[in-house]
Design an enzyme around this catalytic site. Structure first.
Site, mmCIF file in Angstrom:
data_model
loop_
_atom_site.group_PDB
_atom_site.id
_atom_site.type_symbol
_atom_site.label_atom_id
_atom_site.label_comp_id
_atom_site.label_asym_id
_atom_site.label_seq_id
_atom_site.Cartn_x
_atom_site.Cartn_y
_atom_site.Cartn_z
ATOM 1 N N HIS A 124 3.068 -5.729 39.516
ATOM 2 C CA HIS A 124 4.057 -6.600 38.870
ATOM 3 C C HIS A 124 4.403 -5.992 37.513
ATOM 4 O O HIS A 124 3.560 -5.958 36.618
ATOM 5 C CB HIS A 124 3.511 -8.025 38.706
ATOM 6 C CG HIS A 124 3.258 -8.696 40.020
ATOM 7 N ND1 HIS A 124 4.239 -9.346 40.729
ATOM 8 C CD2 HIS A 124 2.140 -8.796 40.771
ATOM 9 C CE1 HIS A 124 3.735 -9.832 41.858
ATOM 10 N NE2 HIS A 124 2.451 -9.510 41.912
ATOM 11 N N LEU A 125 5.627 -5.503 37.405
ATOM 12 C CA LEU A 125 6.024 -4.835 36.158
ATOM 13 C C LEU A 125 6.828 -5.754 35.237
ATOM 14 O O LEU A 125 7.099 -5.406 34.089
ATOM 15 C CB LEU A 125 6.812 -3.561 36.472
ATOM 16 C CG LEU A 125 5.965 -2.446 37.107
ATOM 17 C CD1 LEU A 125 6.835 -1.241 37.452
ATOM 18 C CD2 LEU A 125 4.828 -2.023 36.183
ATOM 19 N N ARG A 126 7.216 -6.931 35.751
ATOM 20 C CA ARG A 126 7.827 -8.001 34.939
ATOM 21 C C ARG A 126 9.214 -7.702 34.374
ATOM 22 O O ARG A 126 9.798 -8.559 33.726
ATOM 23 C CB ARG A 126 6.906 -8.389 33.773
ATOM 24 C CG ARG A 126 5.502 -8.809 34.172
ATOM 25 C CD ARG A 126 5.514 -10.039 35.042
ATOM 26 N NE ARG A 126 4.146 -10.520 35.317
ATOM 27 C CZ ARG A 126 3.771 -11.061 36.460
ATOM 28 N NH1 ARG A 126 4.638 -11.202 37.446
ATOM 29 N NH2 ARG A 126 2.537 -11.474 36.634
ATOM 30 N N HIS A 133 -3.087 -8.188 49.683
ATOM 31 C CA HIS A 133 -4.343 -8.729 49.136
ATOM 32 C C HIS A 133 -5.137 -9.654 50.056
ATOM 33 O O HIS A 133 -5.203 -10.849 49.863
ATOM 34 C CB HIS A 133 -4.104 -9.418 47.790
ATOM 35 C CG HIS A 133 -2.852 -10.270 47.707
ATOM 36 N ND1 HIS A 133 -2.504 -11.196 48.653
ATOM 37 C CD2 HIS A 133 -1.892 -10.324 46.760
ATOM 38 C CE1 HIS A 133 -1.378 -11.786 48.299
ATOM 39 N NE2 HIS A 133 -0.978 -11.260 47.155
ATOM 40 N N ASP A 138 6.221 -11.588 47.641
ATOM 41 C CA ASP A 138 4.905 -11.785 47.032
ATOM 42 C C ASP A 138 4.917 -12.791 45.889
ATOM 43 O O ASP A 138 5.798 -12.781 45.036
ATOM 44 C CB ASP A 138 4.337 -10.479 46.505
ATOM 45 C CG ASP A 138 2.952 -10.686 45.936
ATOM 46 O OD1 ASP A 138 2.052 -11.011 46.707
ATOM 47 O OD2 ASP A 138 2.794 -10.568 44.702
ATOM 48 N N HIS A 191 0.163 -11.224 32.113
ATOM 49 C CA HIS A 191 0.626 -12.502 31.562
ATOM 50 C C HIS A 191 0.367 -12.530 30.062
ATOM 51 O O HIS A 191 -0.652 -12.013 29.611
ATOM 52 C CB HIS A 191 -0.120 -13.675 32.209
ATOM 53 C CG HIS A 191 0.242 -13.893 33.648
ATOM 54 N ND1 HIS A 191 1.461 -14.373 34.036
ATOM 55 C CD2 HIS A 191 -0.458 -13.663 34.783
ATOM 56 C CE1 HIS A 191 1.492 -14.451 35.363
ATOM 57 N NE2 HIS A 191 0.352 -14.020 35.848
ATOM 58 N N ASP A 251 -2.381 -5.369 42.595
ATOM 59 C CA ASP A 251 -1.808 -6.684 42.265
ATOM 60 C C ASP A 251 -1.846 -6.907 40.745
ATOM 61 O O ASP A 251 -2.083 -8.008 40.257
ATOM 62 C CB ASP A 251 -2.513 -7.830 42.991
ATOM 63 C CG ASP A 251 -1.695 -9.120 42.977
ATOM 64 O OD1 ASP A 251 -0.551 -9.113 42.472
ATOM 65 O OD2 ASP A 251 -2.204 -10.136 43.472
ATOM 66 N N HIS A 288 1.395 -2.447 45.054
ATOM 67 C CA HIS A 288 1.502 -3.860 44.653
ATOM 68 C C HIS A 288 1.329 -3.993 43.142
ATOM 69 O O HIS A 288 0.233 -4.178 42.634
ATOM 70 C CB HIS A 288 0.412 -4.664 45.391
ATOM 71 C CG HIS A 288 0.642 -6.141 45.358
ATOM 72 N ND1 HIS A 288 0.333 -6.957 46.419
ATOM 73 C CD2 HIS A 288 1.134 -6.956 44.398
ATOM 74 C CE1 HIS A 288 0.632 -8.212 46.114
ATOM 75 N NE2 HIS A 288 1.104 -8.238 44.886
#
Lengths: 319, 433
Positions: B59-61, B231, B151, B308, B304, B57
């Site tokens: 987030h590589l954006r 999660h 997700d 940002h 997760d 899980h």
């Protein structure tokens, strides 16, 4: 009072609260009569940072600052800062660059005032004029001031006073601030609302909870009706305005069930016929306009104490 | 570069056996005590050797929000945290809901060459929850997607969820559900409870998570499919998964490091660095999650990792983005919460952070150190403590909730397919090609 900001009632000690209330009373005496302006904050700049519409609160703070001879810069933006494209941080820094020393902030985001005070974005004193559903500390202080003036035998200690707050507790910053402050001063506070308008976790607050206004009303020394927002109906918090008014409206036989010396309060603006009837709002027991007048005094006291102005003269002078 | 042949000398396995490991052409050729080898020696100094950690899980954006993270910067952060396999969540821009996008992400991962990057495919087109994405096309693409997830959004429509669970059976896929009933969490900002009642932040009830978990474990059982719960955060959710497993249902679950350590009391600061979806819960929930991870009710730890940019956190709470970075701190937080507390041994940590996630994802090159397998392993000093500094994180973003916190366990070396990508805690600049 040794603090830089007024962010919430949670952070106030009993001594802090009494100092603000005593100062407001002192200012009341000094500004009595025709000459209503004091020179204590002359040359100082106060910023009204209003991200949410609230003409009444803004005018009250503006009047308070001007009566202390401070200069006032007003900023207002409808909606959130983000939707306007400028962040809270940038707006605050801009206004500080214009000379602001104290910022009065009204914002739809809970915690906005604390964030401004603790993020390091600005150095100004911060006064919370209502943040989301969190707190509205000067409203609670002006309510305490009003209660105090009607119950002089409880001047420094509200122990024995029973105060009811009726309505949308869940979404109300006024309820949160009052529950905390009035309890701090010793009062018994009863929150009266349908279960849908009480927050999960309210059982841990230092208050009594009731779903039934009629069983509480005759025991109250003060009753505060909260504004009901009609959009709450859309989220199924209650079925209809009519049913709400019937179950929780301050009207009719409920007014007659009040103690003779009990006072009727409302933070405004009122929905006449919904949470309070016209009869209740205009009754001899209503102190709603006194609350407005006291708001200016309490806000003067807060500005004065935070900014450390010159001593309060015993009487006002024309400046 | 291609893999250099070497001998890793003097390391301890998770069950505390001293070994040497010889690697030839990127593959483990021998494991044993006191090996003699013609190849250069990397000294292990009696630190632990673990199979590379596997995250299901992340987030590589990229594509879309390269200012927050890229596949490369995320891979670098992963390696620093001991991860050698990532699973890139589908909520990119464009959304990873077609074969083209998942293949692009997989290629970016190969180009970075620091760890394996497995794309996760969206369940529904555009993550909108309206119609199924072309799941088989993604499964049969070069990216060979096996995990599908919306997700960030819950697949809340029960019929769509049923169909997705059924459909992925044809290629052995699994649906990873973000369990959050949207109607119960509209505008929600933090866990609903004592703290939210005082702060006036809109509450996010535990039951919004639990009601979806309950629905989906029943549905997965009904249609005979595999379900993975992303999660998990609540005590009630742990109970539901425990019950499902006791019934023999094919459900797996993950917990994040931050939910193992932090509680909703942190929202008292109104600092949005603590704003995350799902939200931080109470101490009772934290205790239940730790117990669930220890007894195997919760199968795996997943980061997760959610980068940002600073402007999305340097603002008021309700305006801030949800999410925390976690790749570089995950191992240390799990050591702090599970090993240093005596709840787990290192062998179990290896299972929860490498072996089990590799099995769920079908990542065959990961999860074990064994002769004949690719040399994907890391060397960890379990005793060294370090202080998290948001300014020195490898990730492009610095939204860590652990800034300033002292944590145990430092990743010393990392070997990806035999290439040393981390040496003494520093990226070597080498990559696998």
């Amino acid at each position: 009072m040794k603090r830089a900001h007024l962010l919430s009632t949670q952070e106030l000690t009993r001594a802090d609260a009494l100092e603000i209330l005593d100062t407001a009373r002192q200012l009341s005496r000094a500004t009595d009569g025709a000459i209503r302006k004091l020179p204590t904050l002359r040359g100082r700049t106060v910023v009204n940072l209003f991200f949410e519409d609230s003409t009444r609160t803004r005018l009250s703070f503006e009047a308070a600052a001007k009566r202390l001879s401070a200069d006032v810069i007003n900023f207002s933006a409808k909606g959130s800062s983000v939707s306007k494209g400028e962040s809270l941080k940038d707006t605050a820094q801009t206004l500080e660059a214009m000379g602001g020393e104290l910022m009065i902030i009204r914002h739809s985001a809970s915690g906005a005032a604390q964030r401004l005070a603790e993020s390091g974005w600005v150095k100004s004193h911060i006064v919370n004029a209502g943040d989301g559903m969190h707190e509205h500390p000067t409203q609670a202080l002006l309510d305490a001031f009003t209660i105090r003036s009607h119950f002089p035998e409880f001047d420094r200690d509200f122990t024995g006073l029973r105060i009811g707050i009726v309505g949308d507790i869940l979404h109300s910053r006024v309820a949160r601030s009052n529950a905390q402050l009035l309890t701090l001063l010793g009062a018994d506070v009863v929150l009266i609302a349908p279960p849908t308008l009480l927050p999960i976790g309210v059982d841990t607050w230092p208050v009594k909870i009731s779903y039934d206004l009629d069983s509480e009303i005759s025991s109250l020394d003060a009753i505060m009706a909260l504004r009901v927002q009609s959009e709450r109906m859309n989220d199924a918090f209650f079925p209809s305005e009519r049913e709400y008014a019937r179950e929780y409206g301050l009207a009719g036989s409920r007014l007659r069930a009040l103690k003779k010396n009990a006072i009727i309060m409302h933070p405004g603006p009122m929905n006449r016929g919904l949470e309070i009837s016209a009869e209740g709002a205009d009754s001899k027991q209503s102190v709603i306009l006194e609350q407005v007048a006291n708001g200016v005094l309490v806000r003067m006291a807060v500005l004065y104490l935070l900014m450390g102005g010159a001593p309060i003269p015993t009487e006002g002078v024309l400046v | 570069m291609s893999s250099a042949d070497f001998l890793l000398r003097n390391v301890l396995t998770a069950d505390q056996v001293r070994v040497d490991i010889e690697v030839v052409a990127g593959t483990i050729s021998r494991i044993g005590g006191e090996l003699t080898s013609p190849f250069p020696v990397v000294e292990g100094n009696q630190n632990l050797v673990l199979p590379g950690l596997v995250d299901l899980h992340t987030h590589l954006r990229e594509p879309g929000k390269e200012s927050s993270e890229t596949v490369l910067s995320g891979s670098q952060a992963a390696v620093k945290g001991g991860y050698l396999a990532l699973s890139a969540m589908a909520n990119t821009s464009p959304v990873a809901d077609t074969a083209g996008v998942v293949e692009q992400v997989a290629r970016l991962g190969r180009d970075a060459g620091l760890c394996d990057v497995f794309p996760i495919g969206a369940v529904t087109v555009g993550l909108k929850g309206e119609s199924l994405a072309e799941l088989a096309a993604m499964a049969h693409s070069a990216a060979k997607v096996r995990i599908f997830s919306d997700d960030g959004n819950c697949v809340s429509d029960p019929l769509l969820m049923r169909r997705a669970l059924e459909y992925v059976k044809s290629f052995g896929g699994v649906i990873a559900q973000h369990a959050q009933e949207p109607k119960l969490t509209s505008g929600a900002q933090m866990n609903e409870g004592v703290v939210s009642s005082r702060l006036g932040l809109k509450g996010w009830p535990a039951v919004a998570e639990e009601s979806i978990i309950a629905r989906d474990i029943l549905m997965a059982q009904y249609v005979g499919s595999r379900l993975h719960i992303c999660h998990l955060t609540t005590k009630g959710g742990v109970e539901l998964v425990r019950w499902a497993k006791s019934q023999g249902m094919a459900v797996t679950a993950e917990v994040t490091p931050h939910h193992l350590l932090l509680t909703d009391e942190l929202a008292n600061s109104f600092d949005p660095v603590y704003k995350v979806n799902p939200p931080l819960r109470t101490q009772a929930d934290v205790s239940a999650l730790r117990a669930g991870l220890a007894d195997g009710t919760i199968d795996i730890v997943a980061t997760d990792h959610a980068p940002h940019p600073s402007e999305e956190k340097d603002c008021e709470w309700s305006a801030a983005a949800f999410g925390m970075v976690g790749l570089e701190t995950a191992l240390s937080v799990v050591v702090e919460t599970m090993i240093d507390t005596g709840l787990m041994e290192w062998e179990k940590l290896v299972d929860r952070m490498s072996l089990a996630p590799a099995a769920i994802g079908g990542y065959e090159d990961h999860g074990a150190i064994a002769v004949g397998r690719p040399a994907n392993f890391v060397v960890v000093n379990p005793k060294e403590r370090w202080t998290v500094d948001r300014r020195t994180l490898q990730s492009k973003s610095s939204n860590t909730p652990f800034d300033g916190r002292s944590l145990p366990a430092k990743v010393v070396h990392a070997f990806y397919r035999g290439v040393q990508v981390l040496n003494d805690g520093q990226l070597t600049g080498s990559k696998y090609e």
